[in-house]
Design an enzyme around this catalytic site. Structure first.
Site, mmCIF file in Angstrom:
data_model
loop_
_atom_site.group_PDB
_atom_site.id
_atom_site.type_symbol
_atom_site.label_atom_id
_atom_site.label_comp_id
_atom_site.label_asym_id
_atom_site.label_seq_id
_atom_site.Cartn_x
_atom_site.Cartn_y
_atom_site.Cartn_z
ATOM 1 N N THR A 48 0.775 -1.032 -0.056
ATOM 2 C CA THR A 48 0.122 0.000 -0.015
ATOM 3 C C THR A 48 0.901 1.256 -0.125
ATOM 4 O OG1 THR A 48 -1.747 -1.149 1.398
ATOM 5 C CG2 THR A 48 -1.698 1.363 1.108
ATOM 6 N N TYR A 111 -12.836 -3.755 -1.806
ATOM 7 C CA TYR A 111 -14.178 -3.542 -2.613
ATOM 8 C C TYR A 111 -15.114 -4.575 -3.012
ATOM 9 C CZ TYR A 111 -17.467 -0.828 -5.614
ATOM 10 O OH TYR A 111 -18.501 -0.202 -6.026
ATOM 11 N N TYR A 137 -2.367 -10.373 4.240
ATOM 12 C CA TYR A 137 -2.451 -9.187 4.784
ATOM 13 C C TYR A 137 -3.994 -8.603 4.925
ATOM 14 C CZ TYR A 137 -1.644 -3.820 4.905
ATOM 15 O OH TYR A 137 -1.557 -2.702 5.180
ATOM 16 N N ARG A 142 -9.262 -0.377 4.966
ATOM 17 C CA ARG A 142 -8.760 -0.204 3.565
ATOM 18 C C ARG A 142 -9.687 -0.899 2.695
ATOM 19 N NH1 ARG A 142 -3.549 3.575 3.205
ATOM 20 N NH2 ARG A 142 -4.588 3.487 0.955
ATOM 21 N N LYS A 165 0.147 -10.472 7.939
ATOM 22 C CA LYS A 165 0.454 -8.940 8.293
ATOM 23 C C LYS A 165 -1.042 -8.610 8.977
ATOM 24 C CE LYS A 165 1.375 -4.388 6.730
ATOM 25 N NZ LYS A 165 1.796 -3.445 5.615
ATOM 26 N N ILE A 207 5.597 -4.607 9.882
ATOM 27 C CA ILE A 207 6.011 -4.525 8.402
ATOM 28 C C ILE A 207 5.524 -3.106 8.432
ATOM 29 C CG2 ILE A 207 5.314 -4.553 5.907
ATOM 30 C CD1 ILE A 207 4.701 -7.720 6.303
#
Length: 298
Positions: A48, A111, A137, A142, A165, A207
């Site tokens: 990202t 999404y 992840y 987000r 993550k 991370i």
């Protein structure tokens, strides 16, 4: 038996620097050198923070290739391969393997808001696609979808799923993830400000966005904890907390790009729809950097 971690300690979620012509490869290579010199344990490229959504396919390949070549096998390079289209994620996984990445980081499909069954099938397809260790992840803020601990546990059965993550921000869910999975795969913090609590659960590191700014400090914090010096790790976490908060006052990577610009490491350029930090927020960031001046010489 727990799978071998891709890394232990601090991995940087590397920015992609831009100039007026496109990707600033000179700045990118300087950033890679700075990370390796500071002792960073792994480089995460095209996550990202690296703005992959606004990179052309040719730019993605060129950025990943440049970082892999510069790293020269000294530390692992983890390629971001996430997409909300499983076919594209599979393609990116294969491409990362072909270019020489050491592992891949794949975010939950954003999404589309897949079901947990859909997430299992998505990540299984990506894990099947390339002989790379896969770090899952989870960042629901987000993506709009939450990868549940039970789903991670199911995915642990795949030989290529090596870690996760975790950036859910829910301490109860994080605890459940460790209860179910810490004996099987590596678990990394995806939130800089929650690194120490996650290490206390038995995590393998972070991370980190903040590592772009203060790589040595993040390395020292994680390694101090692994060495049994909990007080040094705690003190480092608390010292860095104002900077970590400032780096997320607007959506990542807006503040971290501004911070690197203030340090003279790259231009304060992003691609739309992201815009550069300015005004009072930029002043707040400048103050946070000033307080940590001694930590920023890494």
């Amino acid at each position: 038996m727990k799978k071998k971690p891709v890394f232990r300690g601090s991995a940087v979620a590397l920015v992609t620097p831009f100039d007026s012509l496109g990707v600033d490869y000179d700045a990118l290579l300087r950033l890679v050198d700075r990370q390796i010199d500071a002792g960073t344990d792994a480089l995460v490229v095209l996550g990202t923070t690296g703005e992959p959504s606004t990179l052309a396919d040719s730019e993605r390949r060129a950025v990943l290739s440049a970082v892999i070549e510069r790293a020269g096998g000294r530390i692992p390079v983890v390629a971001g391969t996430g997409s909300n289209d499983t076919r594209r994620a599979v393609h990116l996984a294969r491409e990362a393997a072909a270019l020489g990445a050491d592992a891949q980081l794949c975010v939950t499909p954003y999404y589309n808001k897949a079901t947990q069954r859909g997430l299992v099938q998505h990540f299984t397809a990506v894990a099947d696609a390339a002989p790379l260790p896969l770090i899952l992840y989870n960042v629901p803020s987000r993506t709009g979808v939450n990868l549940l601990p039970e789903t991670v546990q199911e995915l642990c059965a795949h030989e290529n799923v090596a870690g996760v993550k975790e950036a859910v921000g829910d301490v109860v869910q994080v605890a459940e993830l460790f209860r179910l999975c810490h004996d099987e795969i590596a678990i990394y913090s995806g939130n800089d400000d929650q690194t120490l609590p996650l290490l206390a659960y038995g995590g393998d590191g972070v991370i980190s966005v903040a590592a772009n700014v203060c790589p040595g400090a993040m390395v020292r914090m994680t390694h101090a904890y692994f060495a049994g010096d909990v007080k040094a790790a705690r003190d480092a976490q608390l010292t860095l907390l104002p900077l970590m908060r400032a780096l997320f006052m607007q959506v990542n990577p807006i503040p971290v790009k501004a911070a690197l610009s203030l340090l003279g490491l790259c231009e304060n350029r992003l691609r739309l729809p992201l815009t550069a930090l300015e005004g009072e927020d930029l002043d707040r960031l400048r103050r946070a950097l000033g307080v940590l001046d001694g930590e920023l010489k890494d």
